[in-house]
Design a protein around this motif. Structure first.
Motif, PDB file in Angstrom:
ATOM      1  N   LYS A 223       0.845  -1.208   0.000  1.00  0.00           N
ATOM      2  CA  LYS A 223       0.000   0.000   0.000  1.00  0.00           C
ATOM      3  C   LYS A 223       0.879   1.257   0.000  1.00  0.00           C
ATOM      4  N   ASN A 224       1.885   1.252   0.861  1.00  0.00           N
ATOM      5  CA  ASN A 224       2.806   2.393   0.912  1.00  0.00           C
ATOM      6  C   ASN A 224       3.448   2.624  -0.449  1.00  0.00           C
ATOM      7  N   ALA A 225       3.850   1.526  -1.102  1.00  0.00           N
ATOM      8  CA  ALA A 225       4.521   1.639  -2.402  1.00  0.00           C
ATOM      9  C   ALA A 225       3.573   2.269  -3.415  1.00  0.00           C
TER      10      ALA A 225
ATOM     11  N   GLU B  34       1.030   4.134  -2.828  1.00  0.00           N
ATOM     12  CA  GLU B  34       0.772   5.532  -2.464  1.00  0.00           C
ATOM     13  C   GLU B  34       1.961   6.442  -2.771  1.00  0.00           C
ATOM     14  N   ALA B  35       3.138   5.845  -2.878  1.00  0.00           N
ATOM     15  CA  ALA B  35       4.323   6.652  -3.197  1.00  0.00           C
ATOM     16  C   ALA B  35       4.446   6.897  -4.696  1.00  0.00           C
ATOM     17  N   MET B  36       3.509   6.296  -5.491  1.00  0.00           N
ATOM     18  CA  MET B  36       3.596   6.459  -6.953  1.00  0.00           C
ATOM     19  C   MET B  36       2.312   7.084  -7.493  1.00  0.00           C
TER      20      MET B  36
ATOM     21  N   SER C 260       9.668  -3.284  -3.771  1.00  0.00           N
ATOM     22  CA  SER C 260      10.280  -2.051  -4.258  1.00  0.00           C
ATOM     23  C   SER C 260       9.346  -1.301  -5.196  1.00  0.00           C
ATOM     24  N   ASP C 261       9.537   0.001  -5.197  1.00  0.00           N
ATOM     25  CA  ASP C 261       8.703   0.820  -6.084  1.00  0.00           C
ATOM     26  C   ASP C 261       9.558   1.855  -6.785  1.00  0.00           C
ATOM     27  N   THR C 262       8.971   2.483  -7.777  1.00  0.00           N
ATOM     28  CA  THR C 262       9.672   3.551  -8.500  1.00  0.00           C
ATOM     29  C   THR C 262       9.032   4.892  -8.141  1.00  0.00           C
TER      30      THR C 262
ATOM     31  N   PHE D 146       2.949   7.210  14.277  1.00  0.00           N
ATOM     32  CA  PHE D 146       2.255   8.439  13.858  1.00  0.00           C
ATOM     33  C   PHE D 146       3.091   9.319  12.928  1.00  0.00           C
ATOM     34  N   PHE D 147       4.246   8.830  12.525  1.00  0.00           N
ATOM     35  CA  PHE D 147       4.972   9.634  11.524  1.00  0.00           C
ATOM     36  C   PHE D 147       4.371   9.339  10.156  1.00  0.00           C
ATOM     37  N   THR D 148       3.851  10.391   9.566  1.00  0.00           N
ATOM     38  CA  THR D 148       3.309  10.228   8.214  1.00  0.00           C
ATOM     39  C   THR D 148       3.544  11.510   7.433  1.00  0.00           C
ATOM     40  N   THR D 149       3.723  11.351   6.128  1.00  0.00           N
ATOM     41  CA  THR D 149       3.844  12.548   5.288  1.00  0.00           C
ATOM     42  C   THR D 149       2.570  12.716   4.459  1.00  0.00           C
ATOM     43  N   LYS D 150       1.623  11.836   4.761  1.00  0.00           N
ATOM     44  CA  LYS D 150       0.383  11.872   3.947  1.00  0.00           C
ATOM     45  C   LYS D 150      -0.600  12.893   4.507  1.00  0.00           C
ATOM     46  N   LYS D 151      -1.506  13.302   3.606  1.00  0.00           N
ATOM     47  CA  LYS D 151      -2.489  14.337   3.997  1.00  0.00           C
ATOM     48  C   LYS D 151      -3.355  13.814   5.145  1.00  0.00           C
TER      49      LYS D 151
ATOM     50  N   LYS E 294      -5.518  10.620   5.262  1.00  0.00           N
ATOM     51  CA  LYS E 294      -4.950   9.624   4.329  1.00  0.00           C
ATOM     52  C   LYS E 294      -4.051   8.626   5.057  1.00  0.00           C
ATOM     53  N   GLY E 295      -3.184   9.171   5.934  1.00  0.00           N
ATOM     54  CA  GLY E 295      -2.241   8.253   6.603  1.00  0.00           C
ATOM     55  C   GLY E 295      -2.327   8.357   8.111  1.00  0.00           C
ATOM     56  N   THR E 296      -1.977   7.257   8.769  1.00  0.00           N
ATOM     57  CA  THR E 296      -1.992   7.263  10.237  1.00  0.00           C
ATOM     58  C   THR E 296      -0.575   7.222  10.813  1.00  0.00           C
ATOM     59  N   GLY E 297       0.356   6.807   9.992  1.00  0.00           N
ATOM     60  CA  GLY E 297       1.730   6.670  10.489  1.00  0.00           C
ATOM     61  C   GLY E 297       1.878   5.479  11.423  1.00  0.00           C
ATOM     62  N   LEU E 298       1.006   4.483  11.242  1.00  0.00           N
ATOM     63  CA  LEU E 298       1.118   3.306  12.116  1.00  0.00           C
ATOM     64  C   LEU E 298       1.531   2.047  11.338  1.00  0.00           C
ATOM     65  N   GLY E 299       1.598   2.171  10.003  1.00  0.00           N
ATOM     66  CA  GLY E 299       1.916   0.990   9.178  1.00  0.00           C
ATOM     67  C   GLY E 299       3.313   0.453   9.454  1.00  0.00           C
ATOM     68  N   LEU E 300       4.306   1.302   9.322  1.00  0.00           N
ATOM     69  CA  LEU E 300       5.688   0.817   9.461  1.00  0.00           C
ATOM     70  C   LEU E 300       6.019   0.371  10.881  1.00  0.00           C
ATOM     71  N   PRO E 301       5.563   1.129  11.942  1.00  0.00           N
ATOM     72  CA  PRO E 301       5.818   0.617  13.294  1.00  0.00           C
ATOM     73  C   PRO E 301       5.215  -0.769  13.505  1.00  0.00           C
TER      74      PRO E 301
HETATM   75  P1  ADP Z   1       1.371   5.991   6.569  1.00  0.00           P
HETATM   76  O1  ADP Z   1       1.404   5.145   5.348  1.00  0.00           O
HETATM   77  O2  ADP Z   1       0.071   5.964   7.261  1.00  0.00           O
HETATM   78  O3  ADP Z   1       1.856   7.378   6.319  1.00  0.00           O
HETATM   79  P2  ADP Z   1       3.506   4.358   7.408  1.00  0.00           P
HETATM   80  O4  ADP Z   1       4.084   4.063   8.741  1.00  0.00           O
HETATM   81  O5  ADP Z   1       3.105   3.222   6.592  1.00  0.00           O
HETATM   82  O6  ADP Z   1       2.367   5.406   7.637  1.00  0.00           O
HETATM   83  O7  ADP Z   1       4.585   5.183   6.603  1.00  0.00           O
HETATM   84  C1  ADP Z   1       5.158   6.313   7.203  1.00  0.00           C
HETATM   85  C2  ADP Z   1       5.717   7.229   6.163  1.00  0.00           C
HETATM   86  O8  ADP Z   1       6.799   6.621   5.542  1.00  0.00           O
HETATM   87  C3  ADP Z   1       4.833   7.563   5.021  1.00  0.00           C
HETATM   88  O9  ADP Z   1       3.968   8.630   5.336  1.00  0.00           O
HETATM   89  C4  ADP Z   1       5.795   7.949   3.933  1.00  0.00           C
HETATM   90  O10 ADP Z   1       6.242   9.276   4.104  1.00  0.00           O
HETATM   91  C5  ADP Z   1       6.945   7.059   4.216  1.00  0.00           C
HETATM   92  N1  ADP Z   1       6.944   5.859   3.343  1.00  0.00           N
HETATM   93  C6  ADP Z   1       6.622   4.617   3.677  1.00  0.00           C
HETATM   94  N2  ADP Z   1       6.747   3.786   2.620  1.00  0.00           N
HETATM   95  C7  ADP Z   1       7.167   4.548   1.589  1.00  0.00           C
HETATM   96  C8  ADP Z   1       7.476   4.285   0.199  1.00  0.00           C
HETATM   97  N3  ADP Z   1       7.377   3.056  -0.351  1.00  0.00           N
HETATM   98  N4  ADP Z   1       7.859   5.338  -0.568  1.00  0.00           N
HETATM   99  C9  ADP Z   1       7.962   6.579  -0.037  1.00  0.00           C
HETATM  100  N5  ADP Z   1       7.694   6.874   1.260  1.00  0.00           N
HETATM  101  C10 ADP Z   1       7.270   5.881   2.062  1.00  0.00           C
END
Ligand code: ADP
Ligand code: MG
Length: 663
Positions: free
Chosen positions: A561-563, A565-567, A589-591, A607-612, A615-622
């Protein structure tokens, strides 16, 4: 007669030695061994050249002093004759009239002061005879005692080539005794240390350095000293003896290349090279004039170690003046008077056993210094040996250490630095991971608390909103508002669910599955925009692994999903899996846009997210991090967000053990 037990000539001053290997390098006889952090001189190998004394900047090497013995002689009732070596004008440059020096020597207590150069005149005559009668046989001059010792110890088969003629010092000793009485005691004063072990005929030997010290001890200065001349016999050209080629000058022989029958080699490297080449029949000459120092004027008993050329000038000025004033008739008479004195000598080979190590042993030592093939033999001489092979032999003999090999030591140092860097990196990775897990643990506690508290009121909001919606008339505009409340409350529940997921001290419930199929299947559950192509590839030897399916599915879908959303403008999502016997590796991997450097550190922070917002919660990667850790695996990220450096994009790599036991 030679001194049978060569006395110990050089001593190490304990604790001054800094083990810099300079003396080891500079010792032509390789007679220095490193023992207990000190460079010790091996007496049986030492040729007394005094090079180590000259080169040691720490003053850790000193030579045998015999001032006390000389004082004892001077205090006796015997006539003590000082025989002054012809290099004195190069030492006492501050005394312009040599007769002042003679008087100072008398003041110490010497009964007679004679010039050794008359001995040199006599010896030169003998050499001339030898060259005339020797035919084509090569003879090596024997006036340098260090050279004589070197040949006796290291090239015994060449001893027969040494000229059987005494040195000027022994010649003057015999002459002085003939002239002044056999009971007279002889003290040679000169620049040489090796002389101290040359002959038992000479009672004592002083260096110029010691002579100066005796002047100082007695408070003698050149002031108010009446000049007196040397005692006879007076010398002629023999005074030129102490400069290199001195003997040639004395006998009017030349080392002119066109004549090719004389080779002069002076200094520690040159004389060894000449001996080696001579031994291998590479050079032929009638006469090898070898000097260990670069002329006796550079001997270790001089107080000034350098200024070779001005020293030579001092000698030639003195000789010029001397020859101008020479009473030739008297000189010839003197020569004739003493011509019946026997100036011959014999040599005894010194048998020190040097066992030659075998090829296998040498190769082993060379290998331990990283020298496998001939091209690895740099022969740089930094260790003090001519070749790496010679160094290896010295190591076997216990004379040298492998650390003396500079390229080897540098390489070892590089290796240590590299492994230190690697440990440093590992340490900082471990530290980072520790910080991360601490942070997660705190966040986990907080999240669990909040989630728990919010879950119930959210349930109530949703429930009552739905009840109100059902009770409202179908055209009531409030329905839209209520739907919004329900939708937003559901969103909040989603977030709270995520928080609970993250905080849950989940147990891993592993089961066996085909990870290839499992990963492929994970792609099906994400929404694929049309502008993104998705590919799956696998290079697995064995797709069967043990893992918690629910949890790993969360990991994969979140990464995918992150990938996606990054494209936002399309691109390529690639999933690649591979394995080793013990490990599964999954790459997503993504481009896409890539991740900036400053965000890389924050990625796994809850809770770190760069999404609007929304859109994002910043809980996926943790969450992913927690699951991977619970699987005893690792997660790493590589990313490029700078189009100038190449294609942008991100690769998340996950490694988990093939089999996880839930302990
Ligand atoms: P969220 O997706 O809710 O923002 P995540 O913990 O999944 O929270 O990701 C945190 C942040 O990491 C994202 O907001 C984004 O800035 C960055 N990130 C994660 N995966 C990618 C990716 N594949 N490409 C670019 N940035 C990413
Ligand atoms: Mg996400």
């Amino acid at each position: 007669m030679e001194r049978t037990n060569r006395s110990k000539l050089v001593f190490t001053v304990k604790n001054k030695c800094r083990v810099c290997y300079t003396c080891v390098r500079e010792c032509p006889a390789k007679a220095i061994k490193i023992i207990n952090g000190q460079a010790e001189v091996l007496d049986e190998r030492c040729i007394g050249c005094g090079n180590c004394v000259k080169v040691c900047s720490q003053g850790a090497k000193v030579f045998l002093e015999t001032k006390d013995e000389v004082r004892a002689l001077l205090n006796s009732n015997d006539l003590v004759i000082a025989c002054v070596a012809p290099s004195f004008p190069a030492e006492f440059t501050e005394i312009s009239d040599h007769r002042i020096l003679v008087s100072l020597i008398r003041k110490i207590g010497f009964g007679k002061v004679v010039e050794v150069s008359f001995g040199a005149d006599m010896v030169a005559k003998e050499y001339k005879k030898l060259f005339n009668n020797n035919g084509n046989k090569t003879c090596i001059t024997s006036d340098c005692p260090a050279i004589v010792s070197y040949i006796k110890i290291y090239h015994p088969e060449m001893v027969s080539s040494l000229a059987p003629i005494v040195s000027p010092m022994v010649a003057i000793t015999r002459i002085a005794k003939a002239k002044y009485g056999e009971n007279a005691k002889i003290v040679f004063i000169g620049p040489c240390l090796a002389k101290k072990a040359e002959s038992v005929e000479v009672d004592e030997i002083l260096t110029f350095k010691e002579l100066r010290e005796m002047f100082n001890e007695q408070g003698l200065t050149t002031k108010n000293v009446e000049p007196t001349e040397f005692d006879p016999p007076f010398s002629g050209k023999g005074a030129i003896f102490p400069v290199s080629r001195g003997l040639l000058h004395t006998i009017n022989k030349s080392d002119d290349i066109s004549e090719g029958n004389t080779i002069v080699a002076e200094g520690k490297n040159n004389f060894i090279a000449a001996i080696n080449e001579f031994e291998k029949n590479k050079i032929y000459s009638q006469h090898l004039e070898l000097l260990c120092c670069e002329g006796c004027i550079m001997g270790p008993g001089m107080t000034k170690p350098d200024e070779r050329y001005s020293k030579r000038t001092c000698i030639s000025n003195y000789v010029k003046e001397k020859l101008n004033n020479l009473d030739v008739e008297q000189w010839e008479k003197d020569i004739k008077e003493f011509s019946n004195i026997d100036l011959s000598r014999t040599f005894k080979v010194e048998n020190i056993k040097i066992n030659k190590p075998g090829e296998e042993e040498i190769a082993k030592v060379l290998l331990s210094m990283g020298k496998k093939e001939p091209k690895d033999h740099l022969n740089c001489r930094a260790c003090g040996y001519q070749t790496c092979r010679e160094h290896a032999i010295a190591i076997i003999e216990g004379l040298a250490e492998s650390e003396m090999c500079l390229p080897y030591t540098i390489e070892k140092l590089h290796d240590s630095i590299n492994s230190l860097n690697i440990s440093n990196e590992n340490l900082s990775t471990a530290q980072q991971a520790l910080k991360q897990s601490e942070k997660l643990a705190h966040m986990g506690q907080l999240s669990a608390g909040i989630a728990h508290e919010l879950n119930n009121p959210l349930g109530v909001i949703t429930m009552y909103s739905n009840i109100l919606k059902e009770e409202a008339k179908s055209d009531d505009p409030i329905i839209e508002d209520l739907e919004l409340i329900v939708e937003q409350a559901e969103r909040c529940k989603g977030i709270v669910g995520g928080l609970l997921n993250f905080a849950r001290k989940n147990q891993v419930k592993p089961s066996e599955a085909n990870i290839e199929n499992f990963t492929k299947h994970s792609i099906d559950s994400i929404i694929k925009p049309n502008n993104i192509s998705i590919s799956f590839s696998s290079e697995m030897n064995d797709p069967i692994a043990m893992f918690d399916k629910d949890q790993l599915m969360q990991v994969l879908t979140n990464l995918e999903k992150n990938a996606v959303e990054a494209m936002p403008n399309g691109g390529e999502l690639k999933i690649f899996i591979t394995d080793t016997d013990d490990e599964i590796e999954i790459n997503v991997s993504d481009t896409g846009t890539g991740i900036s450097k400053e965000n890389m550190d924050k990625l796994f922070t809850p809770f770190f997210t760069t999404k609007k917002p929304g859109k994002g919660t910043g809980l996926g990667l943790p969450l992913i991090y927690g699951i991977v850790k619970m699987h005893k695996g690792q997660i790493s990220v590589q990313s490029n967000d700078d189009a100038e450096k190449g294609e942008t994009g991100t690769n998340f790599k996950i490694k988990i053990p093939r089999i996880i036991n839930n302990s």
